[in-house]
Write a protein that holds these residues in place. Structure first.
Motif: not given
Length: 451
Positions: A97-100, A127-129, A135-137
């Motif tokens: 995910t984007l965060k990970d 980006l996260i907001n 969301r998958r990168i």
């Protein structure tokens, strides 16, 4: 045999079917919906590569593995059912995910400075907001990146958006190099920060004198002098300056630059001890101290120099200029460029000639005046060339009205006199016209030994 693509229409919906022969010679089919013919042909090309990999028995890797990871869960399951994709090669373990991904990347960058790490965090939050944590990168497209940029432009300046999108491009480039994504969605043009000439401001000698008068203590006067009369970057180069970096005998100062230390030869530079700066250094040296650092009272990370400096400028009766510390550095760069060769001025400022021209140097009214003034030997008479450096006189140059070598005072002799006379001396150094085309040289007498 190459995989073939056939097209059918059912219930008014266009569908595609890819047919191919597996390694055992069996004919298999992969049915596709919600794709166009071009995408279907691309998938057929990838299926040919998967078939070849299954025949060779070597597994998949590189660009093909990256394509599989980003193919989407539905297509992955279809490829698995026809024997082209093993369960362990599916997307979920490899497509974070984007965060990970962002957490993993930023936590691994132990090589960056604290300020850069803070900037990373700001872009990560943006980006996260915008995209969400889950969301998958691999699903972020160039079109999504364009929307992200337009979203930032609603509340931020163009240069700030360029910097943040440049950081995002850096993040996704790392994902691309790890084969987590096929392409970088932020690989866009026009991310170079441009010089904003609308925020240029030249701090005149008169304004500098007024600000020095309004400073609450000697340390603030020294901070200001290091900015305006030496062009130091504030606060990084101020806080790195030690008394051991000052060569009183040769009238030179070694400046350590945390910002440019990762460039070859950029970790430090040597500058002259300009006369307007020297008097403040001498006064600080003469005070009781217990630290190797020149600046001692404002080293706390919570010390808000910008807010305090804005109050000082206002107290001096001046409207604060747009970029409080950077405009001081730019003013010094302009002064030096008016008197010295470009490469010398750039070396003393700690940047390239190109950077100086793009971000620092300004055209002043005095330049126009000097251009139209009659010169020596002209038909209009013999008039001395105007002083091109209404800013800083270089070390070693005599100024009209200054003491002779035998009259130079030591730090111990100056005492409070420097504090009370600083404004008058500063204006005198700047405003008294020098005689002739070139000023006479003056070797400053070393007031004492540090040994």
């Amino acid at each position: 045999m190459m995989a073939g693509v056939s097209r059918t229409i059912k219930d008014g919906q266009v569908r595609f079917r890819i047919s191919f022969y597996n390694k055992d010679g069996e004919r298999k089919f992969v049915r596709l919906t919600n794709v166009n013919e071009r995408s279907a042909q691309r998938i057929a090309d990838k299926i040919d590569l998967l078939v070849a990999a299954s025949i060779d028995g070597g597994g998949i890797g590189g660009d093909l593995a990256a394509w599989v990871r980003n193919a989407g869960k539905d297509l992955q399951e279809k490829l698995e059912r026809v024997g082209l994709l093993a369960p362990q090669e599916k997307k979920e373990p490899s497509d974070p995910t984007l965060k990970d991904f962002l957490d993993s990347y930023t936590s691994s960058r132990h090589d960056v400075k604290k300020g850069t790490s803070i900037n990373y965090g700001i872009v990560v939050k943006d980006l996260i907001n915008f995209f969400s944590e889950e969301r998958r990168i691999g699903t972020i497209t160039p079109g999504d990146a364009d929307e992200f940029r337009r979203h930032l432009l609603k509340r931020l300046s163009d240069n700030t958006v360029r910097r943040r999108c440049g950081r995002a491009r850096q993040f996704f480039r790392a994902a691309e190099r790890k084969r987590l994504i096929e392409g970088n969605p932020f690989d866009m043009k026009n991310l170079t920060v441009r010089g904003n000439r609308e925020r240029d401001y030249y701090v005149t000698p008169e304004q500098a004198a007024a600000v020095l008068e309004a400073c609450p203590d000697n340390e603030w006067r020294l901070i200001f002098a290091l900015c305006r009369f030496a062009g130091l970057r504030c606060p990084s180069e101020h806080l790195a300056l030690k008394w051991g970096d000052i060569d009183w005998h040769r009238n030179r100062i070694t400046i350590t630059s945390p910002k440019t230390e990762h460039y070859e030869g950029g970790e430090c530079r040597v500058i002259p001890m300009f006369p307007e700066l020297r008097e403040h250094l001498e006064f600080a040296w003469d005070q009781p101290r217990d630290s190797e650092y020149v600046i001692t009272r404002y080293r706390d990370a919570n010390a808000n120099l910008r807010t305090q400096f804005q109050r000082i400028i206002t107290r001096a009766g001046i409207t604060p200029w747009p970029k409080l510390f950077q405009n001081l550095r730019a003013s010094m760069a302009t002064d030096l460029a008016s008197r010295f060769p470009a490469h010398v001025a750039a070396e003393w400022m700690g940047h390239s000639v190109a950077v100086a021209a793009k971000h620092y140097l300004q055209t002043l009214d005095s330049h126009y005046e000097a251009a139209i003034a009659p010169q020596c030997g002209t038909r209009g008479g013999t008039i001395a060339a105007p002083n091109m450096a209404r800013g800083v006189a270089p070390h070693g140059k005599a100024l009209s009205g200054t003491n002779s070598p035998d009259q130079q005072k030591t730090p111990a002799d100056t005492g409070e006199m420097l504090r009370s006379a600083s404004r008058n001396k500063l204006l005198q150094n700047y405003l008294v016209t020098r005689v002739g085309l070139e000023p006479t040289t003056l070797a400053l007498k070393v007031p004492y030994s540090t040994n």
